[in-house]
Motif scaffolding. Sequence first.
Motif, short mmCIF file in Angstrom:
data_model
loop_
_atom_site.label_atom_id
_atom_site.label_comp_id
_atom_site.label_asym_id
_atom_site.label_seq_id
_atom_site.Cartn_x
_atom_site.Cartn_y
_atom_site.Cartn_z
N ILE A 23 44.26 45.15 28.13
CA ILE A 23 44.15 46.42 28.85
C ILE A 23 42.72 46.94 28.77
CG2 ILE A 23 44.91 48.84 28.88
CD1 ILE A 23 47.68 47.75 27.88
N GLY A 24 42.01 46.61 27.73
CA GLY A 24 40.63 47.04 27.57
C GLY A 24 39.61 46.14 28.24
N ASN A 25 40.06 45.15 28.99
CA ASN A 25 39.14 44.17 29.58
C ASN A 25 39.21 44.21 31.11
OD1 ASN A 25 37.74 41.87 30.41
ND2 ASN A 25 38.33 40.73 28.58
N LEU A 26 38.40 45.05 31.70
CA LEU A 26 38.39 45.23 33.15
C LEU A 26 37.97 43.95 33.88
CD1 LEU A 26 39.09 47.50 35.12
CD2 LEU A 26 36.69 48.20 35.05
N ASP A 27 37.05 43.19 33.30
CA ASP A 27 36.62 41.93 33.94
C ASP A 27 37.79 40.94 34.01
OD1 ASP A 27 34.01 42.81 34.37
OD2 ASP A 27 33.31 42.02 32.44
N TRP A 33 44.14 39.76 38.20
CA TRP A 33 45.01 40.57 39.05
C TRP A 33 44.72 40.35 40.53
CZ3 TRP A 33 45.16 46.25 36.82
CH2 TRP A 33 45.60 46.21 35.49
N LEU A 34 43.46 40.05 40.85
CA LEU A 34 43.08 39.92 42.27
C LEU A 34 43.01 38.48 42.74
CD1 LEU A 34 40.26 42.63 42.36
CD2 LEU A 34 42.69 42.89 42.96
N ASP A 35 43.30 37.53 41.87
CA ASP A 35 43.25 36.11 42.24
C ASP A 35 44.44 35.76 43.12
OD1 ASP A 35 43.28 33.35 42.41
OD2 ASP A 35 43.10 33.01 40.25
N PRO A 36 44.20 35.44 44.40
CA PRO A 36 45.32 35.15 45.31
C PRO A 36 46.07 33.87 44.93
CG PRO A 36 43.22 34.68 46.38
CD PRO A 36 42.89 35.31 45.06
N ASN A 37 45.46 33.03 44.12
CA ASN A 37 46.13 31.79 43.69
C ASN A 37 46.94 31.95 42.42
OD1 ASN A 37 45.02 30.21 45.84
ND2 ASN A 37 43.06 30.25 44.75
N ASN A 95 47.20 46.38 42.80
CA ASN A 95 46.25 46.09 41.73
C ASN A 95 44.82 46.46 42.11
OD1 ASN A 95 48.13 45.04 39.85
ND2 ASN A 95 48.13 43.07 40.89
N ALA A 96 44.44 46.22 43.36
CA ALA A 96 43.07 46.54 43.79
C ALA A 96 42.79 48.03 43.68
CB ALA A 96 42.84 46.04 45.21
N ALA A 97 43.73 48.85 44.13
CA ALA A 97 43.54 50.30 44.06
C ALA A 97 43.49 50.77 42.61
CB ALA A 97 44.65 51.03 44.81
N ILE A 98 44.30 50.19 41.76
CA ILE A 98 44.30 50.56 40.34
C ILE A 98 42.96 50.20 39.71
CG2 ILE A 98 45.34 50.06 38.09
CD1 ILE A 98 48.02 49.68 39.79
N LEU A 99 42.45 49.02 40.04
CA LEU A 99 41.17 48.60 39.47
C LEU A 99 40.00 49.46 39.95
CD1 LEU A 99 41.66 44.74 39.63
CD2 LEU A 99 41.55 46.17 37.58
N ASP A 101 40.42 52.73 40.46
CA ASP A 101 40.80 54.09 40.07
C ASP A 101 40.03 54.55 38.82
OD1 ASP A 101 42.17 56.46 39.60
OD2 ASP A 101 43.97 55.47 38.83
N PRO A 102 39.25 55.62 38.95
CA PRO A 102 38.53 56.14 37.77
C PRO A 102 39.48 56.48 36.60
CG PRO A 102 37.69 57.17 39.76
CD PRO A 102 38.92 56.38 40.16
N ALA A 103 40.68 56.91 36.91
CA ALA A 103 41.64 57.23 35.84
C ALA A 103 42.02 55.95 35.08
CB ALA A 103 42.88 57.91 36.41
N TRP A 104 42.14 54.83 35.78
CA TRP A 104 42.42 53.55 35.10
C TRP A 104 41.23 53.16 34.24
CZ3 TRP A 104 46.04 51.02 33.07
CH2 TRP A 104 45.85 49.71 32.64
N HIS A 105 40.01 53.40 34.72
CA HIS A 105 38.82 53.09 33.92
C HIS A 105 38.83 53.89 32.62
CE1 HIS A 105 36.43 51.55 37.66
NE2 HIS A 105 37.63 51.02 37.56
N ASP A 106 39.34 55.12 32.68
CA ASP A 106 39.48 55.92 31.45
C ASP A 106 40.46 55.27 30.48
OD1 ASP A 106 37.67 57.79 32.47
OD2 ASP A 106 39.25 59.20 33.09
#
Length: 125
Positions: A23-27, A33-37, A95-99, A101-106
Motif C-alpha cells: 500500500i505504501g508503494n505507489l510505483d 494495477w495498470l498493466d493490461p496483461n 485503478n487509474a483514477a485512484i492512482l 487521487d491526491p487522497a490516495w497519495h495521502d
Amino acid sequence: MSVTNEETGRLVRKIWWSSLDEIGNLDLQRRTWLDPNNKNPHWSFVEFVCSYPDTDELEAGQKKGWLSPAEATILIEFGKTLAAHKSPAGNDYDNAAILDDPAWHDVVRSAQQALQKLTKLPRHR
C-alpha cells in the motif's frame, strides 16, 4: 508435521507487513494495477484494501503474541486511515483514477510512515 504458533506468527506478521508495504508503494501499484496483461486479481486497489488485516485480526495477533502492543497500535491506526479512504466517484474498480487521487497519495504516505515507525521498534520475537 505440525506448524507451531511461533511459525504461524512469523508468517502472518510477514503477510501483514507486506500488505502495508504494498500500500505504501505507489510505483508498484502503477506497474501492476495498470498493466493490461496482468490477470492476477491481487494487483488491484480492491484486493489491496481487502488484504489489509482488520482491527479484530490485529488485536487477535497481539493476544497470540504475534505482534507487540506498539506494532498492533501502528497497524490498527493505519487501518483506520485506509478504511476512511473513498475512491473517486465511489468507483473502487477505477485503478487509474485512484492512482491519480491526491487522497490516495495521502494513504500511501501514511503507509510509508507506519512502515518507518514499525522498523524503528525493537524486534519482536
